[in-house]
Design an enzyme around this catalytic site. Structure first.
Site, PDB file in Angstrom:
ATOM      1  N   GLY A  13     -77.581  53.353 -28.622  1.00 26.22           N
ATOM      2  CA  GLY A  13     -76.289  52.809 -28.224  1.00 26.22           C
ATOM      3  C   GLY A  13     -75.673  51.774 -29.162  1.00 26.22           C
ATOM      4  N   ASN A  15     -73.424  52.408 -31.378  1.00 24.40           N
ATOM      5  CA  ASN A  15     -71.987  52.691 -31.401  1.00 24.40           C
ATOM      6  C   ASN A  15     -71.308  52.186 -30.121  1.00 24.40           C
ATOM      7  OD1 ASN A  15     -70.977  54.269 -33.869  1.00 24.40           O
ATOM      8  ND2 ASN A  15     -72.948  55.219 -33.410  1.00 24.40           N
ATOM      9  N   MET A  86     -76.322  63.476 -26.868  1.00 29.67           N
ATOM     10  CA  MET A  86     -77.083  64.572 -27.463  1.00 29.67           C
ATOM     11  C   MET A  86     -77.018  65.892 -26.678  1.00 29.67           C
ATOM     12  SD  MET A  86     -78.198  63.500 -30.252  1.00 29.67           S
ATOM     13  CE  MET A  86     -78.660  62.062 -31.179  1.00 29.67           C
ATOM     14  N   ILE A  88     -74.545  69.318 -25.610  1.00 33.35           N
ATOM     15  CA  ILE A  88     -73.290  70.002 -25.953  1.00 33.35           C
ATOM     16  C   ILE A  88     -72.547  70.306 -24.657  1.00 33.35           C
ATOM     17  CG2 ILE A  88     -72.302  72.100 -26.967  1.00 33.35           C
ATOM     18  CD1 ILE A  88     -74.436  71.931 -29.127  1.00 33.35           C
ATOM     19  N   LEU A  89     -71.269  69.929 -24.629  1.00 30.63           N
ATOM     20  CA  LEU A  89     -70.476  70.112 -23.415  1.00 30.63           C
ATOM     21  C   LEU A  89     -69.853  71.509 -23.419  1.00 30.63           C
ATOM     22  CD1 LEU A  89     -68.890  66.559 -23.509  1.00 30.63           C
ATOM     23  CD2 LEU A  89     -70.544  67.384 -21.813  1.00 30.63           C
ATOM     24  N   ASN A 103     -65.527  62.224 -30.510  1.00 32.67           N
ATOM     25  CA  ASN A 103     -66.945  62.158 -30.889  1.00 32.67           C
ATOM     26  C   ASN A 103     -67.060  61.531 -32.264  1.00 32.67           C
ATOM     27  OD1 ASN A 103     -69.808  62.823 -30.819  1.00 32.67           O
ATOM     28  ND2 ASN A 103     -69.329  64.461 -32.271  1.00 32.67           N
ATOM     29  N   HIS A 105     -69.368  61.583 -35.640  1.00 34.92           N
ATOM     30  CA  HIS A 105     -70.399  62.384 -36.323  1.00 34.92           C
ATOM     31  C   HIS A 105     -70.722  61.726 -37.662  1.00 34.92           C
ATOM     32  CE1 HIS A 105     -72.773  65.856 -37.339  1.00 34.92           C
ATOM     33  NE2 HIS A 105     -72.234  65.808 -38.542  1.00 34.92           N
ATOM     34  N   GLU A 143     -64.372  73.301 -27.940  1.00 38.01           N
ATOM     35  CA  GLU A 143     -65.553  74.099 -27.567  1.00 38.01           C
ATOM     36  C   GLU A 143     -66.480  74.380 -28.751  1.00 38.01           C
ATOM     37  OE1 GLU A 143     -62.439  74.915 -27.422  1.00 38.01           O
ATOM     38  OE2 GLU A 143     -62.195  76.678 -28.695  1.00 38.01           O
ATOM     39  N   GLU A 176     -69.559  54.102 -39.199  1.00 37.71           N
ATOM     40  CA  GLU A 176     -69.463  54.416 -37.765  1.00 37.71           C
ATOM     41  C   GLU A 176     -68.977  53.250 -36.910  1.00 37.71           C
ATOM     42  OE1 GLU A 176     -72.674  56.738 -36.018  1.00 37.71           O
ATOM     43  OE2 GLU A 176     -73.491  57.046 -38.003  1.00 37.71           O
TER      44      GLU A 176
HETATM   45  C1  GRF Z   1     -74.996  58.038 -34.498  1.00 38.64           C
HETATM   46  O1  GRF Z   1     -75.419  58.267 -35.809  1.00 38.64           O
HETATM   47  C2  GRF Z   1     -73.858  58.954 -34.159  1.00 38.64           C
HETATM   48  O2  GRF Z   1     -73.013  59.220 -35.218  1.00 38.64           O
HETATM   49  C3  GRF Z   1     -74.579  60.205 -33.758  1.00 38.64           C
HETATM   50  O3  GRF Z   1     -75.727  59.753 -33.069  1.00 38.64           O
HETATM   51  C4  GRF Z   1     -76.066  58.433 -33.489  1.00 38.64           C
HETATM   52  C5  GRF Z   1     -76.098  57.540 -32.277  1.00 38.64           C
HETATM   53  O4  GRF Z   1     -76.571  56.252 -32.519  1.00 38.64           O
HETATM   54  N1  GRF Z   1     -73.696  61.106 -33.052  1.00 38.64           N
HETATM   55  P1  GRF Z   1     -76.389  55.111 -31.426  1.00 38.64           P
HETATM   56  O5  GRF Z   1     -77.012  55.587 -30.123  1.00 38.64           O
HETATM   57  O6  GRF Z   1     -74.923  54.829 -31.270  1.00 38.64           O
HETATM   58  O7  GRF Z   1     -77.130  53.918 -31.981  1.00 38.64           O
END
Ligand code: GRF
Length: 197
Positions: A13, A15, A86, A88-89, A103, A105, A143, A176
């Protein structure tokens, strides 16, 4: 009225923390994080949410999407941020929130994205290919995994001595955690404007 946001998480978490901190600093003026949902009951992201006084929900399989929809409706959620989520919707779920799910990435899409490219695998693939620049992308969710319209991107240089772990950390710090709160504000602002029209 501010746009009501749910953040979907599965892991550490960081992000989510960047979003919470940005909101606290007044950098998310058009949005409000009102719910954090995890598909993993042990996700540290849930602790981060609780510490920030944000409501949490855990939605696990089987029937994860159904429970998720229920939680989102119960909190009148208008915008969804996938921050290290983690799962996929489905197409059906995504169609309930058109242009309202974003999202993050950890690569410059269309490189190193799509099925199988998650977590450290993304950075391993970038190092294996030998690219000299990577980065992060925030995009709308449709999708196709990592296939929706791009909102913003930021490049990060790769160093000779990088490992997947050092690269992952630098992409987070330099891209990010900066990009996601900015994109969140852009989209929250658009949704707010649409409501107020
Ligand atoms: C990040 O690298 C994000 O880009 C990817 O998964 C990771 C999540 O990290 N989709 P965190 O849980 O936010 O620390």
């Amino acid at each position: 009225m501010k746009t009501r946001i749910a953040v979907l998480v599965s892991g550490g978490g960081t992000n989510l923390q960047a979003l919470i901190d940005a909101e606290k600093r007044g950098e998310l003026p058009d949005g409000e994080i009102v719910l954090v949902v995890s598909n993993n009951p042990d996700a540290y992201a849930l602790t981060r949410a609780r510490k920030a006084g944000i409501e949490t929900a855990v939605c696990v399989k089987p029937g994860m999407e159904g429970k998720l929809i229920e939680a989102l409706r119960a909190h009148d959620i208008e915008m969804i941020i996938l921050a290290g989520f983690m799962a996929i919707l489905s197409k059906n779920f995504v169609s309930l929130y058109p242009d309202r799910i974003i999202n993050i990435h950890p690569s410059l899409i269309p490189s190193f994205c799509g099925e199988g490219f998650y977590g450290l695998h993304v950075h391993e693939a970038a190092l294996k290919y030998g690219v000299k620049v990577t980065g992060a992308t925030v995009h709308y969710v449709n999708e196709i995994p990592d296939g929706g319209r791009i909102i913003c991107q930021k490049a990060v240089e790769i160093r000779e001595d990088d490992t997947p772990e050092t690269l992952q950390r630098r992409v987070m710090e330099q891209a990010e955690w900066i990009l996601l709160p900015r994109a969140a504000q852009t989209v929250a602002n658009r949704i707010r404007m649409e409501k107020e029209q």
